[in-house]
Design an enzyme around this catalytic site. Structure first.
Site, PDB file in Angstrom:
ATOM      1  N   GLU A  76      35.107  43.811  43.893  1.00 56.65           N
ATOM      2  CA  GLU A  76      34.406  42.849  43.049  1.00 56.65           C
ATOM      3  C   GLU A  76      35.163  41.524  42.944  1.00 56.65           C
ATOM      4  O   GLU A  76      34.551  40.460  42.979  1.00 56.65           O
ATOM      5  CB  GLU A  76      34.213  43.446  41.650  1.00 56.65           C
ATOM      6  CG  GLU A  76      33.131  42.726  40.866  1.00 56.65           C
ATOM      7  CD  GLU A  76      33.252  42.981  39.374  1.00 56.65           C
ATOM      8  OE1 GLU A  76      33.894  43.973  38.980  1.00 56.65           O
ATOM      9  OE2 GLU A  76      32.704  42.174  38.604  1.00 56.65           O
ATOM     10  N   ASP A  77      36.471  41.594  42.817  1.00 56.62           N
ATOM     11  CA  ASP A  77      37.228  40.388  42.470  1.00 56.62           C
ATOM     12  C   ASP A  77      38.060  39.791  43.592  1.00 56.62           C
ATOM     13  O   ASP A  77      38.645  38.720  43.423  1.00 56.62           O
ATOM     14  CB  ASP A  77      38.172  40.681  41.290  1.00 56.62           C
ATOM     15  CG  ASP A  77      37.385  40.931  40.013  1.00 56.62           C
ATOM     16  OD1 ASP A  77      36.206  40.545  39.976  1.00 56.62           O
ATOM     17  OD2 ASP A  77      37.955  41.505  39.068  1.00 56.62           O
TER      18      ASP A  77
END
Ligand code: MN
Length: 713
Positions: A76-77
């Site tokens: 996600e990051d």
């Protein structure tokens, strides 16, 4: 923050077979990938996944879960892909991380918590692997523990979401400890004053020397020992949040709450539980209606314990829970503990039987309401949850389409939907929706439900709405057509066409209204002539009808009765029967060909009739024929295929046009009907080909006719 070796040691302490190499690689991978990213606290970002992994070791989860916990934010990051994780850490870990990434995306879409219940279901449905959910809870727990570093406006939203979504989820899968901690932090954030005053009050009671907890523990421990029961007694004040909830529920003040202390007696086995209960009840007064035996009847989430309320030592009202050590472990750690126990017994290897074990626990619901109320993970396999553009969640059966979604939002949205954007892209209305899809329905006031939709919708609401509309709409069409047919029939005979006349004959047709009669005529159940004869009993057939009737045998059945003199065709074989082929309806003026058939004499076809191909290999059957001079005396049937726009008066205008050209409609069949047009096959009595060609030309000029041609099939 946990050091790398500390984490590995923690995992090995309960799982000697842990995959040490994978744990080490995952730790380093997370550290590298998150690099210089920082948390709101100012800590390096990777401290977060490491802490999450640390929480997971408290649940005693397997290596794959701990590794996935370390990696949970990388996709996600950072620039990490699921593929990369699959290559480095294997399928299982990749799948769990993928599940967590999807959950994170879903979370962002949910703009409000109005439908917390649906959102919880969505999370459960998306967590195909229970480990996804456990890691999600650990993630949330750590984020809550560090909530005070966030900006104030963000804090309230996260705290509310935690209270609405995550704490109940933790409770459902039996993780009491996690549930309580989440609730306490959220409570302190959302209702700071209430929280602080309850905490202050509890402190005050303690300082006053009224801190009875240790005294009561000591007394209960003595009671057990005197009766030869090996037991561990613990006690605590109830949490501020549970006290506050009770105050809300009972609308009571803090002072009015009598039992703010809870005690627990843990023993070796079930028999000892009931012995301990006997000791407590024989020594202390029982408080009525506070006794519950969840050992003989466990809660649906698997919770087992005996609860009782007594006027206990120090003459204080207290709550006592009695359970075995294993029950206690399961109550506090839920699923994870249950699994750890089984694994300890070596009942389960590494093949995830524990997921099935979990389902078994969750299946132990004792009544239908509980069954529905409490979550079996499987229960949501037959549902999908999709978002409206505003972030509302709509729950639908699996295989639902945008049309189902539209009707679920509102009937008027369903009735007028013309298209759908799924996750921002225009997609067909028959597209099957997936969990977490964001669906935007495009509507148009000009649109109506389509029978086509019925083939792919799955919800009862959509099906019923489409059928209701089509039924009502079909009848409207039949009524309009029937009225046109009747008007034409009456006017064709120069007879007055009035509602008054029709009302008199309602009973003849078992009709309740004039519309009923129109609908029956339009649908073809009764003919215009049936109605005319009912209104004007004994009315003499017009010449037209006589002509139509006299022609019927010629065209349909009896070739033998038709004399060749009447037909005025040159080139026939004397004495041989002749008839016009029903496929192409030849007209005087058409170039024609005779085909000698067995039994039926000569069939007359137009030269371009497709049926002639059948006889291409049999030249001996072909007869060169032509129209005789007097052929234009009688009426011939020309068959037309017409596409009429579906609007009021279209059929009337169509028939008027034909009448203006001295054509007569002998028969009319509606073969196909859609919302925007209907297709008819119409038999028109004409003199000859030129007559029909003129009519076709006129029809082509009419705005209600979108297509017209001779039907030669
Ligand atoms: Mn996270």
């Amino acid at each position: 923050m946990l050091r790398q070796y500390e984490l590995v040691d923690l995992v090995k302490s309960y799982d000697p077979d842990a995959d040490e190499d994978a744990l080490n690689r995952a730790y380093v991978f997370a550290m590298k990938k998150h690099g210089a990213q920082l948390r709101a606290s100012g800590d390096p970002y990777y401290s977060h996944p490491v802490e999450v992994a640390g929480i997971l070791t408290k649940f005693k989860l397997d290596s794959a879960s701990i590794v996935a916990g370390l990696l949970h934010d990388t996709v996600e990051d950072t620039d990490t892909t699921v593929e990369e994780i699959r290559n480095l850490f294997g399928d299982q870990v990749a799948q769990i991380v993928d599940g967590l990434t999807k959950l994170a995306m879903i979370e962002q879409k949910s703009a409000n918590n109005k439908q917390a219940e649906n959102f919880r279901k969505l999370l459960l449905a998306m967590s195909e692997d229970i480990r996804v959910l456990l890691i999600k809870l650990a993630d949330r727990l750590h984020n809550m523990r560090t909530l005070h570093f966030c900006a104030p406006e963000k804090r309230a939203r996260i705290a509310k979401e935690t209270l609405d979504i995550y704490a109940p989820l933790a409770e459902r899968i039996g993780m009491q400890e996690v549930k309580s901690e989440l609730e306490e932090i959220a409570f302190a954030e959302l209702h700071k004053e209430a929280h602080d005053s309850i905490v202050a009050r509890l402190n005050f009671l303690r300082e006053q020397g009224n801190n009875l907890v240790p005294k009561i523990i000591e007394q209960l421990q003595k009671d057990m020992a005197e009766n030869g029961i090996k037991a561990t007694v613990s006690g605590r004040e109830k949490t501020p949040y549970s006290i506050w909830r009770k105050m809300q529920q009972k609308n009571a003040s803090f002072e009015q709450l009598s039992d703010i202390m809870a005690f627990r007696i843990c023993v070796e086995d079930i028999a000892s539980c009931y012995q301990a209960l006997g000791v407590v009840h024989s020594k202390y007064h029982m408080v009525p209606r506070r006794f519950k035996d969840y050992i003989s009847t466990p809660k649906p989430n698997g919770y087992k314990s005996i609860h009782t309320g007594v006027i206990g030592p120090e003459n204080t009202r207290i709550e006592i829970q009695i359970r075995t050590y294993e029950m206690h472990e399961v109550a506090e750690k839920g699923v994870a503990a249950h699994w750890a126990y089984k694994q300890g017994e070596r009942v389960v290897g590494r093949n995830f039987k524990w997921i099935r074990e979990l389902l078994e626990i969750l299946e132990q619901a004792s009544n239908p309401e509980e069954f529905l109320e409490n979550t079996k993970l499987e229960m949501y396999n037959d549902q999908v949850f999709c978002f409206t553009p505003k972030g509302d969640l709509i729950g639908l059966p699996v295989n639902s389409t945008p049309v189902d979604f539209a009707y679920a939002v509102h009937s008027s949205v369903g009735d007028t939907c013309v298209g759908a954007k799924i996750n921002g892209e225009i997609r067909p209305l028959r597209t099957v929706l997936q969990n977490g899809d964001q669906v935007e329905i495009l509507t148009s006031k000009a649109q109506h439900p389509s029978t086509e939709w019925e083939r792919f919708v799955v919800t009862g609401k959509a099906k019923a709405a489409i059928r209701r509309y089509v039924r009502a709409h079909k009848r409207d069409q039949f009524i309009a057509i029937g009225e046109q047919i009747l008007e034409r029939t009456f006017k064709g005979e120069n007879l007055e066409f009035s509602e008054k006349g029709l009302i008199n004959v309602l009973p003849n047709f078992e009709a309740e209204s004039i519309d009923d009669i129109y609908a029956k005529v339009g649908e073809g159940l009764i003919s215009g002539w049936d109605v005319l004869r009912a209104v004007y009993p004994g009315y003499k057939q017009s010449k037209l009808e006589k002509v139509v009737n006299s022609l019927k045998p010629v065209f349909k059945k009896s070739a033998k009765k038709a004399k060749k003199e009447d037909l005025k065709i040159n080139g026939l074989i004397p004495g041989m029967a002749v008839h016009f082929a029903g496929c192409c309806h030849p007209l005087p003026g058409d170039r024609i060909v005779g085909i000698v058939t067995t039994g039926k004499g000569v069939a007359v076809h137009t030269i371009d009739c497709k049926q002639l191909e059948k006889f291409a290999d049999e030249p001996e059957r072909w007869l060169d024929i032509s129209w005789g001079d007097a052929a234009d005396e009688g009426a011939h049937i020309g068959r037309l295929k017409v596409m009429l726009s579906n609007e009021p008066g279209a059929l009337g205008e169509f028939s008027n046009l034909i009448a203006r050209y001295n054509g007569n409609i002998a028969n009319l069949n509606i073969v196909y009907r859609t919302i925007s047009y209907f297709e008819i096959i119409v038999d028109v009595e004409v003199k000859d080909l030129k007559h029909l060609t003129d009519i076709i030309a006129a029809l082509k000029a009419s705005k209600v006719v979108s297509y017209v041609s001779r039907a030669n099939q």
